[in-house]
Design a protein around this motif. Structure first.
Motif, PDB file in Angstrom:
ATOM      1  N   VAL A 152       0.822  -1.213   0.000  1.00 35.74           N
ATOM      2  CA  VAL A 152       0.000   0.000   0.000  1.00 35.74           C
ATOM      3  C   VAL A 152       0.851   1.256   0.000  1.00 35.74           C
ATOM      4  CG1 VAL A 152      -1.649   1.344   1.362  1.00 35.74           C
ATOM      5  CG2 VAL A 152      -1.962  -1.129   1.103  1.00 35.74           C
ATOM      6  N   GLU A 153       1.865   1.284   0.861  1.00 35.37           N
ATOM      7  CA  GLU A 153       2.605   2.522   1.085  1.00 35.37           C
ATOM      8  C   GLU A 153       3.758   2.744   0.108  1.00 35.37           C
ATOM      9  OE1 GLU A 153       3.786   2.497   5.172  1.00 35.37           O
ATOM     10  OE2 GLU A 153       1.728   2.305   5.920  1.00 35.37           O
ATOM     11  N   VAL A 154       4.241   1.672  -0.524  1.00 38.20           N
ATOM     12  CA  VAL A 154       5.388   1.805  -1.425  1.00 38.20           C
ATOM     13  C   VAL A 154       5.014   1.402  -2.842  1.00 38.20           C
ATOM     14  CG1 VAL A 154       7.772   1.120  -1.899  1.00 38.20           C
ATOM     15  CG2 VAL A 154       6.994   1.405   0.469  1.00 38.20           C
ATOM     16  N   GLN A 155       4.718   0.121  -3.058  1.00 34.54           N
ATOM     17  CA  GLN A 155       4.483  -0.338  -4.429  1.00 34.54           C
ATOM     18  C   GLN A 155       3.274   0.338  -5.064  1.00 34.54           C
ATOM     19  OE1 GLN A 155       4.905  -4.590  -5.651  1.00 34.54           O
ATOM     20  NE2 GLN A 155       2.750  -4.438  -6.193  1.00 34.54           N
ATOM     21  N   ASP A 156       2.106   0.262  -4.429  1.00 37.17           N
ATOM     22  CA  ASP A 156       0.900   0.837  -5.012  1.00 37.17           C
ATOM     23  C   ASP A 156       0.950   2.356  -5.054  1.00 37.17           C
ATOM     24  OD1 ASP A 156       0.119  -1.777  -5.144  1.00 37.17           O
ATOM     25  OD2 ASP A 156      -1.446  -1.645  -3.608  1.00 37.17           O
ATOM     26  N   ALA A 157       1.779   2.929  -4.213  1.00 45.55           N
ATOM     27  CA  ALA A 157       1.935   4.390  -4.215  1.00 45.55           C
ATOM     28  C   ALA A 157       2.912   4.856  -5.284  1.00 45.55           C
ATOM     29  CB  ALA A 157       2.406   4.861  -2.839  1.00 45.55           C
ATOM     30  N   GLY A 158       3.497   3.935  -6.033  1.00 50.11           N
ATOM     31  CA  GLY A 158       4.406   4.291  -7.118  1.00 50.11           C
ATOM     32  C   GLY A 158       5.782   4.724  -6.675  1.00 50.11           C
ATOM     33  N   LYS A 159       6.185   4.346  -5.462  1.00 45.94           N
ATOM     34  CA  LYS A 159       7.499   4.738  -4.966  1.00 45.94           C
ATOM     35  C   LYS A 159       8.555   3.706  -5.368  1.00 45.94           C
ATOM     36  CE  LYS A 159       5.574   7.092  -0.909  1.00 45.94           C
ATOM     37  NZ  LYS A 159       5.537   7.140   0.578  1.00 45.94           N
ATOM     38  N   PRO A 160       9.821   4.086  -5.398  1.00 47.58           N
ATOM     39  CA  PRO A 160      10.881   3.119  -5.706  1.00 47.58           C
ATOM     40  C   PRO A 160      10.947   2.032  -4.640  1.00 47.58           C
ATOM     41  CG  PRO A 160      11.686   5.386  -5.838  1.00 47.58           C
ATOM     42  CD  PRO A 160      10.342   5.451  -5.208  1.00 47.58           C
ATOM     43  N   ALA A 161      11.381   0.853  -5.050  1.00 51.14           N
ATOM     44  CA  ALA A 161      11.490  -0.273  -4.115  1.00 51.14           C
ATOM     45  C   ALA A 161      12.468   0.069  -2.993  1.00 51.14           C
ATOM     46  CB  ALA A 161      11.947  -1.515  -4.856  1.00 51.14           C
ATOM     47  N   ASP A 162      12.004  -0.016  -1.788  1.00 51.64           N
ATOM     48  CA  ASP A 162      12.832   0.271  -0.614  1.00 51.64           C
ATOM     49  C   ASP A 162      12.148  -0.351   0.596  1.00 51.64           C
ATOM     50  OD1 ASP A 162      14.406   1.165   1.417  1.00 51.64           O
ATOM     51  OD2 ASP A 162      14.093   3.310   1.038  1.00 51.64           O
ATOM     52  N   THR A 163      12.749  -1.377   1.171  1.00 47.47           N
ATOM     53  CA  THR A 163      12.121  -2.064   2.289  1.00 47.47           C
ATOM     54  C   THR A 163      12.468  -1.485   3.656  1.00 47.47           C
ATOM     55  OG1 THR A 163      13.929  -3.679   2.405  1.00 47.47           O
ATOM     56  CG2 THR A 163      12.028  -4.238   1.003  1.00 47.47           C
ATOM     57  N   THR A 164      13.145  -0.358   3.673  1.00 47.82           N
ATOM     58  CA  THR A 164      13.496   0.261   4.953  1.00 47.82           C
ATOM     59  C   THR A 164      12.220   0.488   5.784  1.00 47.82           C
ATOM     60  OG1 THR A 164      15.371   1.391   3.929  1.00 47.82           O
ATOM     61  CG2 THR A 164      14.594   2.218   6.067  1.00 47.82           C
TER      62      THR A 164
END
Length: 303
Positions: free
Chosen positions: A288-300
Motif C-alpha cells: 500500500v505505502e510503497v508499491q501501489d503508491a508508485g514509490k521506488p522499491a525500498d524495504t526500509t
C-alpha cells in the motif's frame, strides 16, 4: 520447541508453497501433521510439478514432528470423509485444520474481463479455491469441535482491508480470495459456542517453488529477481507464514483473533517471530505505502 506435541493437525493442500511451509513449522513445534494433496510419487496432479506430499511429510518429520502424507482430492467428498475417519481412528482428535487448498494458478487469465475469460477455467478455479475448503470443513469440523481450543486457519491471498479496496486483476481470482475471507468469518461465528476459533490468514509475497521458477531464481539467490521486479525485495519464505500458524496454534488466547483476517507480517509483530533470515517483512503495508503508491522499491522500515 515441542509446544504442539500431542496435537494433531491437518494441512489440507500441503504439497508445496504456503502449505508446505506451514506443515514444516507445525512439525518443528512437535505436532503430528496430516499432509494432503493430489501429487504423490508417481501420481502428479494437473500442475505437473515435482513437489509431492511425501516430501512435505518427510520434512515435517525431519523438523521434529510426525508427517503423514495422504493423497486426497478435496473436491471428492468421499476422499475427504475417509481422511477424517482415518484421523479419528488414529487419534480421536483434530486440534488444527489448515485449509490451504488452491490449485488455480494455471487457470487464471490475468487482466482479462469476465466476458472474455475462459468460463470453464474460471468456474473450476472457484471450485478449487472455495468448494474444497467448504467440503473439507464440513467433514473435519465435527472432529475438531470435540475439544475446546480447536483452530481453523483459512489461507487466502490478501487481507480483508486490502481486498476490499483493490481489484485483484481477475474476476475469478478476486472472487475466490475474497470469498475465503468470508469462509473464515462464518466459521468463527459457528465455532464460538464450542470454544473453537477460525482465522483467515494471508502470507505476503511468497517465495514459493512456483514463484522462484517464474523469476528463474532459487532460494539461495532470490534477490537476483529484483533486477526484473524490484519490489520482490519484500518477498518472504513459506516458513514465515508457517510460523504465523504455529504461533496461533500455541496461543491460549487465540479466540481474540477469531473471525479476523490477518497477515503473517501482522502476527510476526504481535508474536515476535521472524522469517528464516531473521527479518520481519510486512508485505501488505509495503504494497500500500510503497508499491501501489508508485514509490521506488525500498524495504526500509518494512522488513
Amino acid at each position: 520447541m515441542n509446544n504442539l506435541k500431542d496435537k494433531v493437525a491437518l494441512v489440507a493442500g500441503g504439497t508445496r508453497g504456503a502449505g508446505r511451509g506451514i506443515a514444516v513449522e507445525l512439525g518443528a513445534a512437535g505436532a503430528t501433521v496430516y499432509v494432503t494433496g493430489r501429487t504423490t510419487h508417481g501420481s502428479p496432479s494437473e500442475y505437473n510439478r515435482p513437489e509431492t506430499i511425501e516430501e512435505t511429510a518427510e520434512l515435517v518429520t525431519a523438523a521434529g514432528g510426525v508427517g503423514i502424507p495422504v493423497q486426497v482430492d478435496h473436491l471428492e467428498r468421499e476422499q475427504v470423509r475417509a481422511l477424517v475417519d482415518r484421523i479419528d481412528r488414529d487419534h480421536g482428535r483434530l486440534d488444527l485444520l489448515v485449509n490451504d487448498i488452491w490449485g488455480g494458478e494455471l487457470l487464471v487469465q490475468w487482466e482479462t474481463p469476465l466476458w472474455k475469460h475462459d468460463l470453464d477455467a474460471g468456474l473450476r478455479l472457484l471450485r478449487l479455491a472455495i468448494d474444497t475448503h467448504i467440503i473439507t470443513s464440513h467433514y473435519a469440523l465435527p472432529l475438531l469441535i470435540r475439544r475446546p481450543g480447536g483452530l481453523v486457519v483459512e489461507m487466502t491471498d490478501g487481507t480483508k482491508e486490502y481486498n476490499d479496496d483493490n481489484y485483484r486483476d481477475s474476476f475469478f481470482y478476486d472472487h475466490a480470495k475474497s470469498s475465503v475471507i468470508r469462509l473464515g468469518f462464518a466459521q468463527a461465528h459457528e465455532l464460538r459456542a464450542y470454544g473453537c476459533a477460525a482465522v483467515t490468514l494471508t502470507p505476503g509475497w511468497l517465495r514459493s517453488e512456483l514463484m522462484l521458477d517464474h523469476y528463474g531464481v532459487r532460494e539461495d539467490n532470490w534477490r537476483d529477481a529484483a533486477a526484473r521486479e524490484p519490489h520482490f525485495v519484500i518477498s518472504e519464505t513459506p516458513r514465515y507464514v508457517g510460523r504465523a500458524v504455529a504461533a496461533l496454534a500455541v496461543d491460549p488466547d487465540v479466540m481474540r483473533w477469531s473471525g479476523q483476517s490477518v497477515s503473517g507480517g501482522r502476527l510476526a509483530r504481535e508474536y515476535g517471530f521472524t522469517d528464516v533470515d531473521g527479518s520481519q517483512p510486512d508485505c501488505w503495508r509495503y504494497l500500500v505505502e510503497v508499491q501501489d503508491a508508485g514509490k521506488p522499491a525500498d524495504t526500509t522500515g518494512y522488513r
